[in-house]
Design a protein around this motif. Structure first.
Motif, PDB file in Angstrom:
ATOM      1  N   GLU A 259       0.842  -1.196   0.000  1.00  0.00           N
ATOM      2  CA  GLU A 259       0.000   0.000   0.000  1.00  0.00           C
ATOM      3  C   GLU A 259       0.879   1.249   0.000  1.00  0.00           C
ATOM      4  O   GLU A 259       2.020   1.235   0.486  1.00  0.00           O
ATOM      5  CB  GLU A 259      -0.885   0.016   1.243  1.00  0.00           C
ATOM      6  CG  GLU A 259      -1.862  -1.146   1.346  1.00  0.00           C
ATOM      7  CD  GLU A 259      -3.088  -0.949   0.475  1.00  0.00           C
ATOM      8  OE1 GLU A 259      -3.300   0.203   0.044  1.00  0.00           O
ATOM      9  OE2 GLU A 259      -3.809  -1.931   0.238  1.00  0.00           O
ATOM     10  N   ALA A 260       0.342   2.343  -0.537  1.00  0.00           N
ATOM     11  CA  ALA A 260       1.112   3.582  -0.667  1.00  0.00           C
ATOM     12  C   ALA A 260       1.628   4.074   0.680  1.00  0.00           C
ATOM     13  O   ALA A 260       2.768   4.551   0.795  1.00  0.00           O
ATOM     14  CB  ALA A 260       0.258   4.654  -1.334  1.00  0.00           C
ATOM     15  N   GLU A 261       0.806   3.979   1.715  1.00  0.00           N
ATOM     16  CA  GLU A 261       1.221   4.456   3.041  1.00  0.00           C
ATOM     17  C   GLU A 261       2.419   3.661   3.557  1.00  0.00           C
ATOM     18  O   GLU A 261       3.341   4.218   4.153  1.00  0.00           O
ATOM     19  CB  GLU A 261       0.051   4.356   4.014  1.00  0.00           C
ATOM     20  CG  GLU A 261       0.365   4.893   5.411  1.00  0.00           C
ATOM     21  CD  GLU A 261      -0.819   4.826   6.344  1.00  0.00           C
ATOM     22  OE1 GLU A 261      -0.635   5.093   7.546  1.00  0.00           O
ATOM     23  OE2 GLU A 261      -1.945   4.503   5.880  1.00  0.00           O
ATOM     24  N   LEU A 262       2.410   2.350   3.326  1.00  0.00           N
ATOM     25  CA  LEU A 262       3.518   1.509   3.768  1.00  0.00           C
ATOM     26  C   LEU A 262       4.781   1.818   2.965  1.00  0.00           C
ATOM     27  O   LEU A 262       5.890   1.820   3.522  1.00  0.00           O
ATOM     28  CB  LEU A 262       3.144   0.036   3.637  1.00  0.00           C
ATOM     29  CG  LEU A 262       4.184  -0.974   4.138  1.00  0.00           C
ATOM     30  CD1 LEU A 262       4.516  -0.734   5.608  1.00  0.00           C
ATOM     31  CD2 LEU A 262       3.676  -2.405   3.922  1.00  0.00           C
ATOM     32  N   GLU A 264       5.645   4.701   1.759  1.00  0.00           N
ATOM     33  CA  GLU A 264       6.189   5.943   2.291  1.00  0.00           C
ATOM     34  C   GLU A 264       6.914   5.700   3.616  1.00  0.00           C
ATOM     35  O   GLU A 264       7.989   6.266   3.858  1.00  0.00           O
ATOM     36  CB  GLU A 264       5.085   6.975   2.477  1.00  0.00           C
ATOM     37  CG  GLU A 264       5.586   8.336   2.954  1.00  0.00           C
ATOM     38  CD  GLU A 264       6.679   8.921   2.092  1.00  0.00           C
ATOM     39  OE1 GLU A 264       7.613   9.530   2.660  1.00  0.00           O
ATOM     40  OE2 GLU A 264       6.626   8.756   0.852  1.00  0.00           O
ATOM     41  N   LYS A 265       6.367   4.841   4.461  1.00  0.00           N
ATOM     42  CA  LYS A 265       7.036   4.522   5.719  1.00  0.00           C
ATOM     43  C   LYS A 265       8.370   3.817   5.463  1.00  0.00           C
ATOM     44  O   LYS A 265       9.370   4.100   6.128  1.00  0.00           O
ATOM     45  CB  LYS A 265       6.137   3.634   6.588  1.00  0.00           C
ATOM     46  CG  LYS A 265       4.944   4.348   7.180  1.00  0.00           C
ATOM     47  CD  LYS A 265       4.111   3.391   8.025  1.00  0.00           C
ATOM     48  CE  LYS A 265       2.916   4.107   8.653  1.00  0.00           C
ATOM     49  NZ  LYS A 265       2.086   3.162   9.456  1.00  0.00           N
ATOM     50  N   GLU A 268      10.886   6.428   4.236  1.00  0.00           N
ATOM     51  CA  GLU A 268      11.368   7.250   5.354  1.00  0.00           C
ATOM     52  C   GLU A 268      12.385   6.476   6.189  1.00  0.00           C
ATOM     53  O   GLU A 268      13.421   7.018   6.598  1.00  0.00           O
ATOM     54  CB  GLU A 268      10.195   7.690   6.227  1.00  0.00           C
ATOM     55  CG  GLU A 268       9.284   8.727   5.563  1.00  0.00           C
ATOM     56  CD  GLU A 268       8.112   9.098   6.446  1.00  0.00           C
ATOM     57  OE1 GLU A 268       8.097   8.649   7.620  1.00  0.00           O
ATOM     58  OE2 GLU A 268       7.215   9.815   5.968  1.00  0.00           O
TER      59      GLU A 268
END
Length: 272
Positions: A259-262, A264-265, A268
């Protein structure tokens, strides 16, 4: 708690002249987050045929390929995906039952960024560099409909050859040209390299342009990107490229799209 490594754990790796930590941290973060029985390790080599042979012989699932091996590895593979064969440059190797197939996820990452940043297709741009990554970048511009390009490269063989292959002009030096977009695809500004503080283009050239694209991924804010931001120019960064191409590698290795959120994490964490 991280999954323990066992005899069934699948190994993925990278080969680079200057191994970094981004890929290792990015992929391993996602393996742990998604509970996948994989592990990733960065390597360099002075014996490319033996290294590629090791991928085949040891059942290593995948390998990211960076400078200076993107073209040299091609004769050692069994087949090429169209993303790699179209530009004669490989940045990803996937092994299936002992057969090695080459891909180029740099190409798709650059094409995606040109679209997401809405870079006008009629823009006049220059690509500085003529190596394997420059092939991916120039070809992504060409196949995305950008017609007004110039390859700037001192190498009298690879520079003109890349320009001819993409239908662009060639210059050994940029000189007094004032393109609307500057694209750096050289190691100038690369963290840890001999030219870490160098600029691929002069301050005057950056001031005169409309867009700046630096493919160097580390540091996240290269000297060229910092200068472009100071002068108020819109930028595309190598940090964006490295994440997009790494995601596509991850999918090729595991068959899983995070998923996109994962993502990004993971990015980072990898930069930390």
């Amino acid at each position: 708690m991280p999954r323990p490594i066992s005899r069934d754990t699948r190994l993925c790796m990278s080969l680079s002249g200057r191994p970094g930590n981004f890929g290792t941290r990015f992929h391993n973060y996602l393996y742990e987050a998604l509970d996948l029985d994989f592990v990733y390790k960065a390597f360099t080599t002075t014996d490319l045929p033996a290294a590629i042979g090791g991928i085949r012989a040891l059942g290593i699932r995948g390998c990211a390929v960076s400078m200076p091996f993107k073209e040299a590895c091609i004769p050692l593979l069994d087949e090429l995906d169209t993303s790699a064969s179209a530009i004669d440059s490989v940045n990803t190797i996937v092994a299936d039952d002992g057969r090695l197939r080459g891909y180029n996820t740099d190409y798709s990452a650059v094409a995606s960024l040109l679209a997401s940043h809405a870079v006008p297709r009629d823009i006049r741009f220059v690509v500085r560099g003529s190596g394997g990554m420059a092939k991916a970048v120039a070809s992504a511009f060409r196949d995305s409909g950008y017609r007004h390009g110039t390859i700037v490269a001192r190498n009298p063989q690879t520079g003109p050859a890349l320009a001819r292959g993409c239908g662009y002009a060639w210059l050994a030096e940029l000189g007094d040209e004032e393109p609307q977009m500057l694209v750096n695809v050289t190691p100038l500004g690369m963290e840890g390299g001999p030219d870490a503080d160098a600029l691929a283009f002069t301050r005057e050239q950056v001031a005169a342009t409309d867009w700046v694209f630096d493919v160097v991924a580390l540091p996240v804010e290269t000297p060229l990107i910092l200068l472009a931001r100071e002068l108020g120019k819109p930028v595309i960064t190598g940090a964006e490229v490295i994440v997009l191409q790494a995601v596509e590698q991850f999918v090729l290795y595991t068959g899983v799209r995070p998923e996109a959120e994962l993502i990004e994490k993971a990015a980072e964490f990898a930069r930390g």
